[in-house]
Design a protein around this motif. Structure first.
Motif, PDB file in Angstrom:
ATOM      1  N   GLU A   1      20.501  15.223  -4.458  1.00  0.00           N
ATOM      2  CA  GLU A   1      20.074  15.176  -3.060  1.00  0.00           C
ATOM      3  C   GLU A   1      19.471  16.515  -2.649  1.00  0.00           C
ATOM      4  O   GLU A   1      20.098  17.554  -2.817  1.00  0.00           O
TER       5      GLU A   1
ATOM      6  N   ARG B   1      16.926  18.269   0.645  1.00  0.00           N
ATOM      7  CA  ARG B   1      16.091  18.185   1.844  1.00  0.00           C
ATOM      8  C   ARG B   1      14.783  18.948   1.666  1.00  0.00           C
ATOM      9  O   ARG B   1      13.773  18.606   2.271  1.00  0.00           O
TER      10      ARG B   1
ATOM     11  N   PRO C   1      19.033  13.579   1.310  1.00  0.00           N
ATOM     12  CA  PRO C   1      20.422  13.286   1.687  1.00  0.00           C
ATOM     13  C   PRO C   1      20.587  12.168   2.718  1.00  0.00           C
ATOM     14  O   PRO C   1      21.650  11.552   2.786  1.00  0.00           O
TER      15      PRO C   1
ATOM     16  N   ASP D   1      14.114  10.886   5.788  1.00  0.00           N
ATOM     17  CA  ASP D   1      14.222  10.958   4.330  1.00  0.00           C
ATOM     18  C   ASP D   1      12.899  10.680   3.625  1.00  0.00           C
ATOM     19  O   ASP D   1      12.823  10.761   2.401  1.00  0.00           O
TER      20      ASP D   1
END
Length: 353
Positions: A194, A196, A159, A242
Motif C-alpha cells: 500500500e 499513497r 491504502p 485511490d
C-alpha cells in the motif's frame, strides 16, 4: 518486439521502491525501449477493426471453442467484452522484458479467458497494479488467483482501495458496491503493498503515480450519489482518492500514460505525470477516461481541448470514456485517436537516437 521474458529472480526488481520526495517532486523515470499494452478486458470487442504497425487486432479467428452445430465442431468465439478494464503491460529495456497486470476486469473469468484466447500465459507476471478499488477493475483477481494457484505475487494498491462505497440515487434504494478484502487477497497469495505516494517499479522504468494532484478547475469527480463509508456514516465521495495511473517513458517519444477509470481526471493525471517525471511530451494516453453520462458530459469539451493542446501521438480511450467523448476525441485528434477493445495490443517503440 517483446519476445524475451524476465526470469523468476526479477520479481524483486518489480517490487515498489519509494520514489524520492513528495508526489510533487521530480522523479527519475528510466526510459524504456518498448512498451506493449495488451487490453485483456474492455467494454467492447470488434472483430472487424484493422490494425497498423503499432496496433494489433485479434481478428475474427480468435478464441476457438467447441460448437457441435458447425461442421468440424468448432467456431471462433472472439474476445469477451464487459463493463470493466484490464491490461497486460510488457516493458522492454534492452533484451529484458517485465510483465505487469494493470487491473483485472469485472468478472472472475473474462480476463483469464481472454488471455488464454490470445495465447498469453499469466504465470510469468511480476506484479499487479490496481488503479482503484471499484469492482469492475478488481473482479478478475479471483480468476487470476485460480489460474496461478497460491503463489506470491506483488500487488500495488493505494491504502484507500479497501473503502466501502455505494451508489445512493435519491428515490431509489442504495446499492452498495463490492468491497475488496485484504485478508482474502493475502490468503490467495497476493503480496499487498500500500502506498499513497509514487512508486517506481521494474528498476525505475515504471511509475505508479499514487494520489494524483487535482489542478484543473473542471475535473470535479463523481456526483453526490457516489458515497463512501467513514465508519460512522455515508458521505459524498467525489475524488475516489485511490485512483492512480501507470506511466512509462518511451525513449525518444515521451510518456505513455495508462488509466483505469481516470477518476482523477485525464488532464490532471497527465499533468501529474509530466510534473513528477519532468518529461513534457505525452506520447500516448490509453484507458478509461470516465467522461460518459450526463454528470460528466460537461467535462468533455475542456478535456478534449486540453488533450488537443498536448498533441499526443496515440489516444486510445476505453471502458468508461463514453460515446460522446469518443466522437469528440476522434474529431479533434483524428491522427492520434484509435478505437480500443478487448484483445487489442498497442506496441510503442523508442524513437531514433
Amino acid at each position: 518486439m517483446c519476445e524475451t521474458t524476465a526470469g523468476p529472480g526479477d520479481v524483486t526488481a518489480s517490487l515498489p521502491k519509494p520514489a524520492p520526495g513528495e508526489a510533487v517532486d521530480p522523479i527519475r523515470l528510466e526510459p524504456v525501449d518498448e512498451v506493449e499494452i495488451v487490453t485483456l478486458v474492455d467494454n467492447v470487442f470488434d472483430a472487424l477493426l484493422t490494425g497498423d504497425e503499432r496496433t494489433l487486432r485479434p481478428g475474427r479467428g480468435a478464441g476457438m471453442v467447441a460448437a457441435p452445430q458447425f461442421e468440424g465442431g468448432r467456431t471462433p468465439a472472439g474476445m469477451i467484452a464487459e463493463h470493466g478494464f484490464s491490461a497486460l503491460v510488457r516493458v522492454r529495456r534492452g533484451d529484458r522484458v517485465t510483465a505487469l497486470l494493470f487491473d483485472t476486469g469485472l468478472s472472475p473469468g473474462a480476463m483469464v479467458t481472454n488471455a488464454g484466447r490470445l495465447g498469453i500465459a499469466l504465470d510469468d507476471l511480476h506484479g499487479v497494479v490496481l488503479s482503484h478499488g471499484h469492482f469492475d477493475h478488481a473482479g478478475g483477481l479471483a480468476g487470476l488467483a485460480g489460474a496461478r494457484g497460491v503463489r506470491s505475487l506483488p500487488m500495488v494498491v493505494h491504502p484507500e482501495v479497501w473503502t466501502r462505497r455505494r451508489i445512493a440515487v435519491p428515490g431509489s434504494p442504495a446499492d452498495e458496491l463490492p468491497t475488496l478484502s485484504k485478508r482474502a487477497l493475502n490468503g490467495e497469495g497476493f503480496e499487498v503493498v500500500e502506498r499513497r505516494v509514487p512508486s517506481l517499479l521494474v528498476d525505475g522504468s515504471v511509475l505508479i503515480t499514487g494520489e494524483v494532484d487535482r489542478t484543473t478547475g473542471f475535473e470535479r469527480g463523481m456526483p453526490p450519489p457516489h458515497q463512501a463509508w467513514t465508519g460512522t456514516g455515508w458521505v459524498h465521495d467525489p475524488t475516489v482518492i485511490d485512483d492512480q495511473a501507470l506511466v512509462v517513458h518511451v525513449r525518444g517519444r515521451g510518456l505513455v500514460v495508462l488509466t483505469g477509470c481516470g477518476h482523477a481526471g485525464a488532464v490532471n493525471i497527465v499533468r501529474h505525470a509530466r510534473r513528477l517525471t519532468g518529461v513534457e511530451r505525452l506520447h500516448a494516453l490509453v484507458g478509461g477516461l470516465h467522461l460518459g453520462g450526463p454528470a460528466f458530459e460537461p467535462v468533455i469539451a475542456p478535456t478534449v481541448a486540453a488533450l488537443t493542446e498536448l498533441a499526443p501521438d496515440l489516444v486510445v480511450p476505453g471502458h468508461c470514456t463514453g460515446w460522446r467523448a469518443q466522437h469528440a476525441l476522434a474529431a479533434a485528434l483524428p491522427s492520434a485517436w484509435v478505437p480500443g477493445g478487448s484483445g487489442t495490443t498497442h506496441r510503442l517503440t523508442a524513437g531514433a537516437a
